[in-house]
Design a protein around this motif. Sequence first.
Motif, PDB file in Angstrom:
ATOM      1  N   ASN A  15       0.986  -1.186   0.044  1.00  0.00           N
ATOM      2  CA  ASN A  15      -0.002  -0.098  -0.117  1.00  0.00           C
ATOM      3  C   ASN A  15       0.981   1.401  -0.001  1.00  0.00           C
ATOM      4  O   ASN A  15       1.704   1.356   0.779  1.00  0.00           O
ATOM      5  CB  ASN A  15      -1.075   0.273   1.236  1.00  0.00           C
ATOM      6  CG  ASN A  15      -1.777   0.997   1.342  1.00  0.00           C
ATOM      7  OD1 ASN A  15      -1.603   2.129   0.705  1.00  0.00           O
ATOM      8  ND2 ASN A  15      -2.872   0.779   1.917  1.00  0.00           N
ATOM      9  N   PHE A 184     -10.423   6.253   5.238  1.00  0.00           N
ATOM     10  CA  PHE A 184      -9.268   5.675   5.568  1.00  0.00           C
ATOM     11  C   PHE A 184      -8.293   6.350   6.521  1.00  0.00           C
ATOM     12  O   PHE A 184      -8.089   7.449   5.980  1.00  0.00           O
ATOM     13  CB  PHE A 184      -8.421   5.110   4.489  1.00  0.00           C
ATOM     14  CG  PHE A 184      -7.338   4.223   4.565  1.00  0.00           C
ATOM     15  CD1 PHE A 184      -7.636   2.878   4.796  1.00  0.00           C
ATOM     16  CD2 PHE A 184      -6.127   4.587   4.865  1.00  0.00           C
ATOM     17  CE1 PHE A 184      -6.670   2.041   5.198  1.00  0.00           C
ATOM     18  CE2 PHE A 184      -5.037   4.066   4.945  1.00  0.00           C
ATOM     19  CZ  PHE A 184      -5.339   2.466   5.330  1.00  0.00           C
ATOM     20  N   LYS A 186      -5.296   7.591   7.136  1.00  0.00           N
ATOM     21  CA  LYS A 186      -4.124   7.466   6.451  1.00  0.00           C
ATOM     22  C   LYS A 186      -2.850   7.919   7.482  1.00  0.00           C
ATOM     23  O   LYS A 186      -1.631   7.280   7.353  1.00  0.00           O
ATOM     24  CB  LYS A 186      -4.051   8.677   5.107  1.00  0.00           C
ATOM     25  CG  LYS A 186      -4.349   9.894   5.442  1.00  0.00           C
ATOM     26  CD  LYS A 186      -4.555  10.720   4.242  1.00  0.00           C
ATOM     27  CE  LYS A 186      -5.017  12.076   4.410  1.00  0.00           C
ATOM     28  NZ  LYS A 186      -6.229  12.240   5.009  1.00  0.00           N
ATOM     29  N   MET A 189      -1.780   4.885   8.954  1.00  0.00           N
ATOM     30  CA  MET A 189      -0.934   4.155   8.190  1.00  0.00           C
ATOM     31  C   MET A 189       0.580   4.523   7.970  1.00  0.00           C
ATOM     32  O   MET A 189       1.555   3.933   7.994  1.00  0.00           O
ATOM     33  CB  MET A 189      -1.628   4.166   6.684  1.00  0.00           C
ATOM     34  CG  MET A 189      -1.150   2.844   5.954  1.00  0.00           C
ATOM     35  SD  MET A 189      -1.834   1.178   6.161  1.00  0.00           S
ATOM     36  CE  MET A 189      -0.167   0.254   5.476  1.00  0.00           C
ATOM     37  N   ASN A 215       2.230  -6.497   4.500  1.00  0.00           N
ATOM     38  CA  ASN A 215       1.734  -4.934   4.140  1.00  0.00           C
ATOM     39  C   ASN A 215       0.035  -5.136   4.782  1.00  0.00           C
ATOM     40  O   ASN A 215      -0.292  -4.135   5.494  1.00  0.00           O
ATOM     41  CB  ASN A 215       1.478  -4.876   2.744  1.00  0.00           C
ATOM     42  CG  ASN A 215       0.796  -3.824   2.428  1.00  0.00           C
ATOM     43  OD1 ASN A 215       1.282  -2.557   2.364  1.00  0.00           O
ATOM     44  ND2 ASN A 215      -0.340  -3.956   1.647  1.00  0.00           N
ATOM     45  N   THR A 219      -2.231  -2.688   7.321  1.00  0.00           N
ATOM     46  CA  THR A 219      -3.259  -1.938   6.870  1.00  0.00           C
ATOM     47  C   THR A 219      -4.384  -2.411   7.870  1.00  0.00           C
ATOM     48  O   THR A 219      -5.274  -1.213   8.187  1.00  0.00           O
ATOM     49  CB  THR A 219      -3.529  -2.429   5.650  1.00  0.00           C
ATOM     50  OG1 THR A 219      -2.667  -2.152   4.652  1.00  0.00           O
ATOM     51  CG2 THR A 219      -4.755  -1.372   4.882  1.00  0.00           C
ATOM     52  N   THR A 246      -6.905  -0.408   0.257  1.00  0.00           N
ATOM     53  CA  THR A 246      -7.457   0.016   1.733  1.00  0.00           C
ATOM     54  C   THR A 246      -8.482  -0.960   2.263  1.00  0.00           C
ATOM     55  O   THR A 246      -9.311  -0.378   3.210  1.00  0.00           O
ATOM     56  CB  THR A 246      -8.023   1.606   1.568  1.00  0.00           C
ATOM     57  OG1 THR A 246      -8.918   1.847   0.556  1.00  0.00           O
ATOM     58  CG2 THR A 246      -6.920   2.587   1.351  1.00  0.00           C
TER      59      THR A 246
END
Length: 282
Positions: A15, A184, A186, A189, A215, A219, A246
């Motif tokens: 991602n 999402f 972010k 992340m 990964n 997420t 996502t």
Amino acid sequence: MIGHGVSYGALSVINAIAMGKGAGFGIDLKTEATVRLTAEPEIVVEIDAHPSEDTRLARFSVEEMLRRYPDSGMRGAVITTTSNIPISQGLKSSSAATNAILAATADALGVTLDPLEIGRIGATVAIAAGVSITGTFDDACACMLGGLVFTDNPNRELLHRLPMPEGYTAVIHLPEFQIRKSAFPKERMREMADEVAAAYDRALAGDVFGAMYANGACTCRALGIEPEAADRALACGAAGAGLSGTGPATGILVETDRLDAFLDAFGRDHVIVANVRNGDAV
């Protein structure tokens, strides 16, 4: 002036939100688009089977192409798309739609665009339309080119492109909910950039399966969920599995000659099967 375009779906390996570099590979789910350009300054969008879906991405795609080719004299369009890629699941439906519409518009204008240029224009459009956090250049490349791609999204560079290993089929687990990009987390992340970077290096070194899981686990942690589908897939004999994009879809790679046995163990509900698409990757 009528044009046609096609693009395919993809699954994530890395991602790009965390550190700006992403990786993914093509699958054979696809989106097809037809664009009829008009002199009237109106853009009409017909998304097959999803009449209530946001049309900004489609409109912005054609507007960007007409802005780049003003001598055409065209000011509007009728856009129609058909697709078997589930929406808002992490299977790159937005990138596939953008690619297909841009290719169809180019075809209608009678111009030839390199696939990478389509991806770069698409990144500009995706950010403008608010459907992407990073510009999804990795997704655009995986969808358009096939194979396994590694990209630098901020600089819109294709860093590496390799064939995916032969003999595997993609199984995709689809939960009964969607995750919109706007929802999402972010920043969470990005806090895992070091872990995602390590997964990126694993994928580049050849451990695509391990990188997918690592990964996807990051997420999931950002989303506050467990990688339940990936864990169950691995327990049932999958070679690799991980949340795609996502989410919430989980991409699973299974040896093709063990596909039926895997599905018997994992279950066939909320699952679709697709072929890995290498395109002309060498």
